[in-house]
Scaffold this motif. Structure first.
Motif, short mmCIF file in Angstrom:
data_model
loop_
_atom_site.label_atom_id
_atom_site.label_comp_id
_atom_site.label_asym_id
_atom_site.label_seq_id
_atom_site.Cartn_x
_atom_site.Cartn_y
_atom_site.Cartn_z
N PHE A 226 1.07 -1.29 -0.27
CA PHE A 226 -0.07 0.40 0.16
C PHE A 226 1.04 1.52 0.09
N SER A 227 2.23 1.18 -0.10
CA SER A 227 3.32 2.43 -0.85
C SER A 227 2.70 2.90 -1.68
N GLY A 228 3.64 4.35 -1.82
CA GLY A 228 2.22 5.69 -2.56
C GLY A 228 3.37 4.78 -3.58
N LYS A 229 3.15 5.98 -4.82
CA LYS A 229 3.48 5.72 -6.50
C LYS A 229 3.81 6.60 -6.82
N THR A 230 4.91 7.60 -6.89
CA THR A 230 5.66 8.75 -8.43
C THR A 230 5.64 7.87 -9.24
N THR A 231 4.93 8.57 -10.83
CA THR A 231 5.21 8.45 -11.79
C THR A 231 5.40 9.82 -12.56
#
Length: 260
Positions: free
Chosen positions: A84-89
């Protein structure tokens, strides 16, 4: 003690049945059942079983996630990533060079400024809770003071080799446009009316803060004109040229600035 005949004695034979009597009539097929008829006992039992299975599945899933996170915390599973960790694209495009120019400016001084912009947009005779937009912005920027050596003519430099004197005529110092430092600039508070919130929900305007930024740049530039930054740039330019020509052997160096 004598017992009465027929008491506590097993039945020896069934009572006689009159076979000549007609059989009892069966109730009609479409007869209405009694009001107090109970529903089948297994009807609510199916819904309760489904709820118990659903709750059990959720509890098991929560325990598995908690166990994995706990093992990750104590470095038992160092390679396990949080699901559930955040992800930056980053889908940014390559930088496009639009233009290039040669500069002959000598930046003699610069100043760091900070301004608080309190900008409000509303309508007359309309309550603020309905239509109002107020932004409190802290803007930090830098203004450069420079001398443009590209405007020098051939007669701007006069040298006297015999007396080792030099005279230099320069244009007046100029101030550049204030450049906002977005790392030190931020929005303190923002108020919007009810109609403004509804309008923002259905429209996306990425340039809605542009007016606030422009106001901050304008105020910083005006403050730089009255801060003495141009005078300081003139003094620094004069010191630089005197030091430069002094190393070339000139004992007297005169720097003259044109009137603004």
């Amino acid at each position: 003690m004598a017992q009465s005949p027929g008491v506590d004695e097993p039945t020896k034979e069934y009572p006689a049945v009159d076979e000549s009597a007609p059989p009892a009539a069966a109730p009609p097929a479409d007869s209405t059942p009694p009001v107090d008829a109970q529903p089948p006992a297994d009807a609510p039992r199916g819904m309760g079983a489904f709820a118990r299975v659903l709750i059990f599945t959720g509890v098991v899933f929560a325990l598995i996630v908690a166990m994995c996170l706990g093992l990750r915390a104590i470095n038992v599973l160092p390679g396990f990533d949080n699901p559930f960790s955040g992800k930056t694209t980053d889908r940014s495009q390559p930088v496009l060079l639009q233009s290039m120019r040669d500069l002959s400016r000598y930046v003699a001084a610069d100043g760091n400024f900070q301004v608080i912009v309190d900008l409000q947009e509303d309508k007359e005779n309309v309550p603020d809770f309905l239509l109002n937009k107020r932004t409190l912005f802290v803007g930090a920027g830098t203004v450069e003071a420079y001398v443009d050596f590209g405007q020098l003519s051939t007669s701007a430099l006069s040298l006297d080799e015999a007396n080792k004197t030099a005279t230099i005529k320069l244009p007046p110092p100029q101030l550049g446009q204030a450049a906002l430092d977005m790392q030190r600039s931020y929005v303190v508070a923002e108020e919007r009316g009810l109609l403004n919130r509804i309008g923002d929900a259905f429209s996306n305007n990425p340039n809605q803060q542009q007016r606030v930024y422009q106001s901050a740049q304008q105020r910083i530039t005006e403050a730089a004109r009255s801060s003495g930054l141009e005078q300081r740039a003139q003094e620094n330019t004069e010191k630089m040229l005197q030091s430069l020509f002094g190393r070339l052997g000139y004992t007297t160096v005169t720097v003259e600035f044109a009137s603004p």
